[in-house]
Design a protein around this motif. Structure first.
Motif, short mmCIF file in Angstrom:
data_model
loop_
_atom_site.label_atom_id
_atom_site.label_comp_id
_atom_site.label_asym_id
_atom_site.label_seq_id
_atom_site.Cartn_x
_atom_site.Cartn_y
_atom_site.Cartn_z
N VAL A 1 29.19 -54.72 -24.66
CA VAL A 1 29.46 -54.63 -26.10
C VAL A 1 28.13 -54.55 -26.83
O VAL A 1 27.09 -54.98 -26.32
N GLY A 2 28.16 -53.99 -28.03
CA GLY A 2 26.97 -53.98 -28.88
C GLY A 2 27.12 -55.06 -29.93
O GLY A 2 28.22 -55.29 -30.45
N GLY A 3 26.02 -55.74 -30.23
CA GLY A 3 26.12 -56.81 -31.22
C GLY A 3 24.80 -57.13 -31.88
O GLY A 3 23.74 -57.04 -31.25
N SER A 4 24.88 -57.49 -33.15
CA SER A 4 23.67 -57.85 -33.89
C SER A 4 23.46 -59.36 -33.94
O SER A 4 22.42 -59.82 -34.41
N TRP A 5 24.44 -60.13 -33.45
CA TRP A 5 24.34 -61.58 -33.60
C TRP A 5 23.23 -62.20 -32.74
O TRP A 5 22.81 -63.31 -32.98
N VAL A 6 22.75 -61.47 -31.74
CA VAL A 6 21.75 -62.07 -30.84
C VAL A 6 20.35 -62.09 -31.45
O VAL A 6 19.46 -62.78 -30.94
N ALA A 7 20.15 -61.32 -32.52
CA ALA A 7 18.83 -61.34 -33.19
C ALA A 7 19.03 -61.30 -34.70
O ALA A 7 18.68 -60.32 -35.36
N ALA B 1 11.49 -61.89 -26.88
CA ALA B 1 12.46 -63.00 -26.86
C ALA B 1 13.79 -62.55 -26.24
O ALA B 1 14.40 -63.28 -25.44
N LEU B 2 14.24 -61.34 -26.58
CA LEU B 2 15.51 -60.83 -26.03
C LEU B 2 15.41 -60.63 -24.52
O LEU B 2 16.31 -61.00 -23.77
N VAL B 3 14.29 -60.04 -24.08
CA VAL B 3 14.09 -59.81 -22.64
C VAL B 3 14.00 -61.15 -21.91
O VAL B 3 14.59 -61.33 -20.84
N ALA C 1 15.63 -65.18 -37.67
CA ALA C 1 15.69 -66.12 -36.54
C ALA C 1 14.32 -66.24 -35.87
O ALA C 1 13.57 -65.28 -35.79
N SER C 2 14.00 -67.44 -35.40
CA SER C 2 12.75 -67.65 -34.67
C SER C 2 12.87 -67.06 -33.27
O SER C 2 13.99 -66.89 -32.77
N PRO C 3 11.73 -66.78 -32.61
CA PRO C 3 11.80 -66.31 -31.23
C PRO C 3 12.58 -67.25 -30.32
O PRO C 3 13.34 -66.81 -29.46
N HIS D 1 7.32 -58.32 -36.54
CA HIS D 1 8.06 -59.15 -35.59
C HIS D 1 8.74 -58.33 -34.50
O HIS D 1 9.44 -58.90 -33.66
N ALA D 2 8.54 -57.03 -34.50
CA ALA D 2 9.28 -56.17 -33.57
C ALA D 2 9.02 -56.55 -32.11
O ALA D 2 9.95 -56.74 -31.32
#
Length: 206
Positions: free
Chosen positions: A179-185, A34-36, A189-191, A27-28
C-alpha cells in the motif's frame, strides 16, 4: 542505484511505500535515512513541490534507498525525473502517451487506475501492476475486490486515504502487494519518530 529491479520486486520489497511530499529540502536526506533505517527502502517522492527533483537526487545518495517519482503526469515530467535518477515512476492515472513513454524507457512504472477501463488500457500496453487511486474515495476494499476479479493477473498498490489502522485490511487482499501511505513520514516528524513509524509499517504482513 538498484540497477534493473522490476516493478514487482519494488512492490514486494516492503508492505508500505511511503508517499512523500517534500516541502523542506533540508530534511530530505535525513527523512530517507530514517525510513530506510526503519525498514522501508522504497520511497515515492511526489512532484507536488518545487524541490521534488532536488529531493530525489538527495535521497538517492542514501545507501539502500530505492527512490522513485510520484505524481508523474506526462512525458516531459517522465524525462525530467529519469534525468535526476528516479528508479521507478508512479502516476495518479494512466494515459496512452505516458504509458507508451514509460514502457519505451524501460522504467518500472506504477500507473494509477480507478476503473476497469484503466486496467484494460494498461494491459494493452503490457502492464499488470497498478496503483489503485484514490483508494478510499474510489470505493475502498469492496471496489478493489470487484475490480480485481476479472483481472486475475493484475497486482495493486492501493494509495489514498489509507492509514496504519486500515493498511492490514488492504494487505490481506490477494492481489495487493503493498500500500502507499503518507502516515509514515508526517510533516514535522523527527527522524526518531519516522524510524518508529517506518518500523511499525515494515512489520505489517503483506
Amino acid at each position: 542505484m538498484s540497477g534493473h529491479i522490476g516493478i514487482e520486486a519494488i512492490m514486494r520489497s516492503g508492505p508500505v511505500i511511503p508517499v512523500l511530499v517534500v516541502d523542506d529540502i533540508g530534511h530530505a536526506r535525513e527523512t530517507a535515512e530514517a525510513l530506510v533505517e526503519g525498514g522501508l527502502k522504497v520511497l515515492e517522492v511526489t512532484l507536488r513541490t518545487p524541490d521534488a527533483m532536488k529531493a530525489i537526487q538527495r535521497m538517492n545518495l542514501v545507501p539502500g534507498a530505492i527512490v522513485g517519482a510520484g505524481t508523474v503526469l506526462n512525458e516531459k515530467q517522465l524525462e525530467d525525473v529519469l534525468a535526476v535518477g528516479s528508479e521507478f515512476i508512479v502516476s495518479p492515472g494512466l494515459t496512452e502517451p505516458l504509458g507508451r513513454a514509460a514502457v519505451k524507457a524501460g522504467v518500472p512504472f506504477l500507473p494509477g487506475i480507478a476503473n476497469s477501463g484503466d486496467i484494460m488500457r494498461g494491459m494493452d500496453l503490457g502492464l499488470k501492476h497498478f496503483k489503485f487511486f484514490p483508494a478510499m474515495a474510489a470505493g475502498g476494499i469492496p471496489a478493489l475486490k470487484a475490480l480485481a476479479a476479472p483481472f486475475n493477473k493484475a497486482k495493486f498498490c492501493p494509495t489514498g486515504g489509507i492509514s496504519a489502522a486500515t493498511a492490514p485490511d488492504w494487505l490481506a487482499l490477494d492481489p495487493v502487494l503493498c500500500v502507499g501511505g503518507s502516515w509514515v513520514a508526517p510533516a514535522g516528524a523527527s527522524p526518531e519518530e519516522i524510524v518508529r513509524l517506518a518500523r511499525e509499517a515494515s512489520e505489517l504482513a503483506a
